[in-house]
Design an enzyme around this catalytic site. Structure first.
Site, PDB file in Angstrom:
ATOM      1  N   SER A   1      45.350  39.452  48.907  1.00  0.00           N
ATOM      2  CA  SER A   1      44.572  38.804  49.979  1.00  0.00           C
ATOM      3  C   SER A   1      45.532  38.183  50.988  1.00  0.00           C
ATOM      4  O   SER A   1      46.660  37.803  50.631  1.00  0.00           O
ATOM      5  CB  SER A   1      43.703  37.705  49.385  1.00  0.00           C
ATOM      6  OG  SER A   1      43.198  36.856  50.401  1.00  0.00           O
TER       7      SER A   1
ATOM      8  N   TYR B   1      42.284  29.982  44.266  1.00  0.00           N
ATOM      9  CA  TYR B   1      42.115  31.420  44.544  1.00  0.00           C
ATOM     10  C   TYR B   1      43.394  31.987  45.181  1.00  0.00           C
ATOM     11  O   TYR B   1      43.917  33.015  44.741  1.00  0.00           O
ATOM     12  CB  TYR B   1      40.916  31.639  45.469  1.00  0.00           C
ATOM     13  CG  TYR B   1      40.833  33.049  46.009  1.00  0.00           C
ATOM     14  CD1 TYR B   1      40.419  34.107  45.193  1.00  0.00           C
ATOM     15  CD2 TYR B   1      41.185  33.353  47.334  1.00  0.00           C
ATOM     16  CE1 TYR B   1      40.358  35.404  45.680  1.00  0.00           C
ATOM     17  CE2 TYR B   1      41.130  34.644  47.825  1.00  0.00           C
ATOM     18  CZ  TYR B   1      40.709  35.670  46.999  1.00  0.00           C
ATOM     19  OH  TYR B   1      40.658  36.956  47.475  1.00  0.00           O
TER      20      TYR B   1
HETATM   21  N1  LIG Z   1      35.923  40.109  51.032  1.00  0.00           N
HETATM   22  C1  LIG Z   1      36.979  39.459  51.424  1.00  0.00           C
HETATM   23  O1  LIG Z   1      36.942  38.747  52.446  1.00  0.00           O
HETATM   24  C2  LIG Z   1      38.271  39.601  50.666  1.00  0.00           C
HETATM   25  C3  LIG Z   1      39.452  39.198  51.311  1.00  0.00           C
HETATM   26  C4  LIG Z   1      40.673  39.317  50.641  1.00  0.00           C
HETATM   27  C5  LIG Z   1      40.709  39.857  49.370  1.00  0.00           C
HETATM   28  N2  LIG Z   1      39.548  40.243  48.773  1.00  0.00           N
HETATM   29  C6  LIG Z   1      39.658  40.801  47.420  1.00  0.00           C
HETATM   30  O2  LIG Z   1      39.013  42.052  47.376  1.00  0.00           O
HETATM   31  C7  LIG Z   1      38.608  42.327  46.037  1.00  0.00           C
HETATM   32  C8  LIG Z   1      37.179  42.830  46.052  1.00  0.00           C
HETATM   33  O3  LIG Z   1      36.312  41.812  46.523  1.00  0.00           O
HETATM   34  P1  LIG Z   1      35.061  42.108  47.477  1.00  0.00           P
HETATM   35  O4  LIG Z   1      35.309  41.387  48.727  1.00  0.00           O
HETATM   36  O5  LIG Z   1      34.761  43.552  47.517  1.00  0.00           O
HETATM   37  O6  LIG Z   1      33.937  41.287  46.704  1.00  0.00           O
HETATM   38  P2  LIG Z   1      32.587  41.744  45.945  1.00  0.00           P
HETATM   39  O7  LIG Z   1      31.714  42.490  46.884  1.00  0.00           O
HETATM   40  O8  LIG Z   1      32.074  40.492  45.328  1.00  0.00           O
HETATM   41  O9  LIG Z   1      33.109  42.731  44.831  1.00  0.00           O
HETATM   42  C9  LIG Z   1      33.839  42.252  43.718  1.00  0.00           C
HETATM   43  C10 LIG Z   1      33.888  43.340  42.671  1.00  0.00           C
HETATM   44  O10 LIG Z   1      34.610  42.832  41.536  1.00  0.00           O
HETATM   45  C11 LIG Z   1      33.827  43.072  40.379  1.00  0.00           C
HETATM   46  N3  LIG Z   1      34.057  42.098  39.332  1.00  0.00           N
HETATM   47  C12 LIG Z   1      34.141  40.752  39.425  1.00  0.00           C
HETATM   48  N4  LIG Z   1      34.326  40.211  38.214  1.00  0.00           N
HETATM   49  C13 LIG Z   1      34.353  41.251  37.329  1.00  0.00           C
HETATM   50  C14 LIG Z   1      34.495  41.346  35.935  1.00  0.00           C
HETATM   51  N5  LIG Z   1      34.671  40.258  35.162  1.00  0.00           N
HETATM   52  N6  LIG Z   1      34.468  42.572  35.349  1.00  0.00           N
HETATM   53  C15 LIG Z   1      34.291  43.683  36.106  1.00  0.00           C
HETATM   54  N7  LIG Z   1      34.143  43.656  37.440  1.00  0.00           N
HETATM   55  C16 LIG Z   1      34.170  42.449  38.034  1.00  0.00           C
HETATM   56  C17 LIG Z   1      32.393  43.016  40.880  1.00  0.00           C
HETATM   57  O11 LIG Z   1      31.572  43.745  40.000  1.00  0.00           O
HETATM   58  P3  LIG Z   1      30.222  43.215  39.312  1.00  0.00           P
HETATM   59  O12 LIG Z   1      29.195  44.164  39.758  1.00  0.00           O
HETATM   60  O13 LIG Z   1      30.585  43.378  37.907  1.00  0.00           O
HETATM   61  O14 LIG Z   1      30.000  41.790  39.728  1.00  0.00           O
HETATM   62  C18 LIG Z   1      32.499  43.731  42.209  1.00  0.00           C
HETATM   63  O15 LIG Z   1      32.460  45.125  42.033  1.00  0.00           O
HETATM   64  C19 LIG Z   1      38.824  41.039  45.251  1.00  0.00           C
HETATM   65  O16 LIG Z   1      40.011  41.140  44.504  1.00  0.00           O
HETATM   66  C20 LIG Z   1      38.981  39.989  46.342  1.00  0.00           C
HETATM   67  O17 LIG Z   1      39.774  38.908  45.921  1.00  0.00           O
HETATM   68  C21 LIG Z   1      38.339  40.132  49.388  1.00  0.00           C
END
Ligand SMILES: NC(=O)c1ccc[n+]([C@@H]2O[C@H](COP(=O)([O-])OP(=O)(O)OC[C@H]3O[C@@H](n4cnc5c(N)ncnc54)[C@H](OP(=O)(O)O)[C@@H]3O)[C@@H](O)[C@H]2O)c1
Length: 275
Positions: free
Chosen positions: A146, A157
Site C-alpha cells: 500500500s 495498518y
Molecule cells: N482499496 C484500497 O484503497 C487499498 C489501498 C492500498 C492497498 N490495498 C490492499 O489491497 C488488498 C485488497 O484489498 P481491497 O481494497 O480489494 O479490499 P476488499 O474489497 O475488502 O477485498 C479484500 C479481499 O481480502 C479477502 N480477505 C480478507 N480477509 C481474509 C481472510 N481471513 N481469508 C481470506 N480472504 C480474506 C476478502 O475476502 P472475503 O470475501 O473472504 O472477505 C477480499 O477478497 C489488501 O491487501 C489491501 O490492504 C487496498
C-alpha cells in the site's frame, strides 16, 4: 493461425479474489490465459468471476478458505499444483484495515491485520517458492502492499504494509539466483469494499460527494456496480481495481530477466485516511 494468450499454460493463485483488487487481478490473469485459482471466504462472487473467465475462453477454479489459517494457504497452493502440475504466479493480496488509533485500537483487530496482511503473505510466499522450484517455473510472486508503506505515521495498518515492503525486498534478495521474481505493488485509494470497517460518516459522505444515495452500516459491502459508479464519479480521489490489475498483468508478463520490483498505482489526489 491462432494467437496464444500471454499466460497460456501458466497457473496462478490469487488470495482475496472475492472482492476488489484481488478479484480484478484474477479476472485479468484468467483473461490473459492463465488457469486462475481464486481464493477467499465469499464463494458467490468468485463463482461469478470464474464464469466470466470461462465465458471468455479461460480456465478458473474457486477454493474457499481463510488465510488466517496457515494450513489453508498451503493447501490452496497444493490444490493448484495437484490440478495443473505447476505454479507460475502467486498473488498475495488478501488484506484488511481497521483504522483505529494505537491508543484506542483493539488487540483482536490488530491480530486480524497482522495475521492477514503479514503472516498469510509470508506463508503464501514460502509455499509459492517451494511449488515454483519443484516444477522449475519462471515464477512471479506479487505482494499487495500500500502507499501507506511510503509514510512512517500510517498507523497499525501502515505498519503491516511496511512489513510487506520489507518482506518483498528480502525475498527478492533471497531469490536473485532463482528464476522467481518478486513484484511489490503499492496501491493508493482504490474503490473497493476495503473501507467497510472505517468510520461510517466518512464513507456515507464520500457516497454523497459521488452523488450516490447510500447509507451504509459498519461491515456493509457495496455491489460491484455501486463501486464502479463510485470510482467513475470520484476519479480524482479513487482508482479502479482494474488500474491495479493492469499493472500486475504488465509485471507478470515481462521476461524473467526483467523484475518490475515496485509499483505505485494511485489516483491523482490523495486522501488523509490510511489505505
Ligand atoms: N482499496 C484500497 O484503497 C487499498 C489501498 C492500498 C492497498 N490495498 C490492499 O489491497 C488488498 C485488497 O484489498 P481491497 O481494497 O480489494 O479490499 P476488499 O474489497 O475488502 O477485498 C479484500 C479481499 O481480502 C479477502 N480477505 C480478507 N480477509 C481474509 C481472510 N481471513 N481469508 C481470506 N480472504 C480474506 C476478502 O475476502 P472475503 O470475501 O473472504 O472477505 C477480499 O477478497 C489488501 O491487501 C489491501 O490492504 C487496498
Amino acid at each position: 493461425m491462432t494467437v496464444s494468450e500471454p499466460l497460456e499454460g501458466r497457473t496462478a493463485v490469487v488470495t482475496g479474489a472475492s472482492s476488489g483488487i484481488g478479484r480484478a487481478i484474477a479476472e485479468h490473469l484468467g483473461n490473459a490465459g492463465a488457469h486462475v485459482f481464486l481464493s477467499g471466504r465469499t464463494a458467490a462472487s468468485m463463482e461469478d468471476s470464474k464464469k466470466k473467465i470461462e465465458e471468455s475462453g479461460g480456465k478458473a477454479s474457486v477454493v474457499t478458505g481463510d488465510v488466517r489459517d496457515v494450513a489453508q494457504i498451503r493447501s490452496l497452493v497444493d490444490t493448484a499444483v495437484e490440478a495443473t502440475g505447476r505454479l507460475d504466479i502467486m498473488v498475495n493480496n488478501a488484506g484488511l484495515s481497521y483504522p483505529a488509533s494505537i491508543v484506542e485500537g483493539d488487540a483482536e483487530e490488530w491480530r486480524a491485520m497482522l495475521e492477514t496482511n503479514i503472516l498469510a503473505l509470508l506463508v503464501g510466499c514460502q509455499s509459492a517458492v517451494k511449488a515454483m522450484r519443484a516444477c522449475g517455473a519462471e515464477g512471479q510472486i506479487v505482494n499487495i502492499s500500500s502507499v501507506a508503506a511510503q509514510r512512517s505515521n500510517s498507523g497499525v495498518y501502515g505498519s503491516t504494509k511496511h512489513a510487506v515492503n520489507s518482506i518483498s525486498s528480502s525475498l527478492r534478495d533471497e531469490l536473485e539466483d532463482d528464476t522467481i521474481r518478486i513484484t511489490n505493488v503499492m496501491p493508493g485509494a482504490i474503490a473497493t469494499n476495503f473501507a467497510r470497517s472505517f468510520d461510517r460518516d466518512f464513507i456515507n459522505t464520500m457516497g454523497k460527494m459521488a452523488g450516490m444515495d447510500i447509507e451504509l452500516e459498519k461491515g456493509d459491502r457495496l455491489s460491484p456496480e455501486a463501486l464502479d459508479t463510485l470510482a467513475e464519479n470520484m476519479k480524482q480521489l479513487l482508482g479502479h481495481p482494474n488500474d491495479v490489475a493492469r499493472a500486475v498483468l504488465y509485471a507478470v508478463t515481462q521476461p524473467i530477466e526483467v523484475n518490475i520490483a515496485d509499483i505505485v498505482v494511485r489516483p491523482p489526489k490523495s486522501m488523509s485516511v490510511p489505505h
